[in-house]
Design an enzyme around this catalytic site. Structure first.
Site, short mmCIF file in Angstrom:
data_model
loop_
_atom_site.label_atom_id
_atom_site.label_comp_id
_atom_site.label_asym_id
_atom_site.label_seq_id
_atom_site.Cartn_x
_atom_site.Cartn_y
_atom_site.Cartn_z
N ARG A 181 0.90 -1.17 0.00
CA ARG A 181 0.00 0.00 0.00
C ARG A 181 0.93 1.21 0.00
O ARG A 181 1.79 1.32 0.85
CB ARG A 181 -0.88 -0.02 1.25
CG ARG A 181 -1.59 1.28 1.60
CD ARG A 181 -2.62 1.62 0.53
NE ARG A 181 -3.49 2.70 0.96
CZ ARG A 181 -3.27 3.98 0.70
NH1 ARG A 181 -2.18 4.38 0.10
NH2 ARG A 181 -4.15 4.89 1.07
N GLU A 184 -11.47 4.94 -4.42
CA GLU A 184 -11.81 3.52 -4.42
C GLU A 184 -12.30 3.12 -5.82
O GLU A 184 -12.76 3.98 -6.58
CB GLU A 184 -12.89 3.23 -3.37
CG GLU A 184 -12.45 3.50 -1.96
CD GLU A 184 -11.33 2.59 -1.49
OE1 GLU A 184 -11.26 1.42 -1.92
OE2 GLU A 184 -10.50 3.06 -0.69
N ARG A 231 -0.89 -5.01 4.50
CA ARG A 231 0.03 -4.70 3.40
C ARG A 231 1.20 -3.88 3.93
O ARG A 231 1.05 -3.11 4.88
CB ARG A 231 -0.68 -3.90 2.31
CG ARG A 231 -1.81 -4.67 1.64
CD ARG A 231 -2.67 -3.77 0.81
NE ARG A 231 -3.36 -2.84 1.72
CZ ARG A 231 -4.24 -1.92 1.33
NH1 ARG A 231 -4.54 -1.79 0.06
NH2 ARG A 231 -4.82 -1.13 2.20
#
Length: 159
Positions: free
Chosen positions: A47, A55, A90
């Protein structure tokens, strides 16, 4: 050279992580990708640090994903870990490609917000300047007169 030195000092000084090289094997959305390490072949979910793209279900979300995919899919990148993990586990990192960061490229193209909740170092100010130029030029998501930041959109979707 100086930008990279400042970036490394700002992000890596407080932690015991080291930069590594890998190949981008997939792009989930504008700010999340999988990178295969060249040293051991391990695939790492990353990330990117400091910026937030729309999104996928949001306006411009798919555009941000396509921008990142066209730019980085199959490419060699340098991953500069921040020492943090995202809420989904992540690795949070700066991604460097051709002597630029993905964060600055996304900000410049108008496909990301610099997230002031997490991005507080000097490099964030540079990304914010690029974001403001993209906004004034109405590039990417800034073509929308009132784009909704992804953290606000996610909060609205939970309600």
């Amino acid at each position: 050279f100086w930008f990279r030195a400042v970036l490394l000092l700002a992000l890596l000084a407080p932690c015991d992580t080291f930069a590594w090289t890998g190949e981008v094997v997939s792009v989930h959305d504008g700010d999340s990708l999988k990178v295969q390490r060249v040293d051991d072949g391990h695939v790492v979910s990353v990330r990117i640090f400091g910026v937030d793209c729309p999104e996928l279900a949001q306006p411009y979300g798919d555009d941000a994903r396509l921008y990142t995919a066209r730019l980085l899919a199959g490419q060699s990148v340098e991953v500069l870990p921040s020492g943090q993990r995202s809420s989904f586990g992540r690795e949070v990192a700066v991604i460097e490609y051709n002597e630029r960061t993905l964060q600055e490229l996304l900000s410049e193209a108008g496909f990301a917000w610099v997230d002031g909740r997490f991005c507080k170092s000097e490099v964030c100010d540079a990304w914010r300047k690029l974001q403001n130029i993209a906004r004034s030029d109405k590039r990417g998501l800034w073509a929308d007169p009132s784009p909704i930041p992804p953290w606000v959109w996610r909060h609205q979707m939970r309600k």
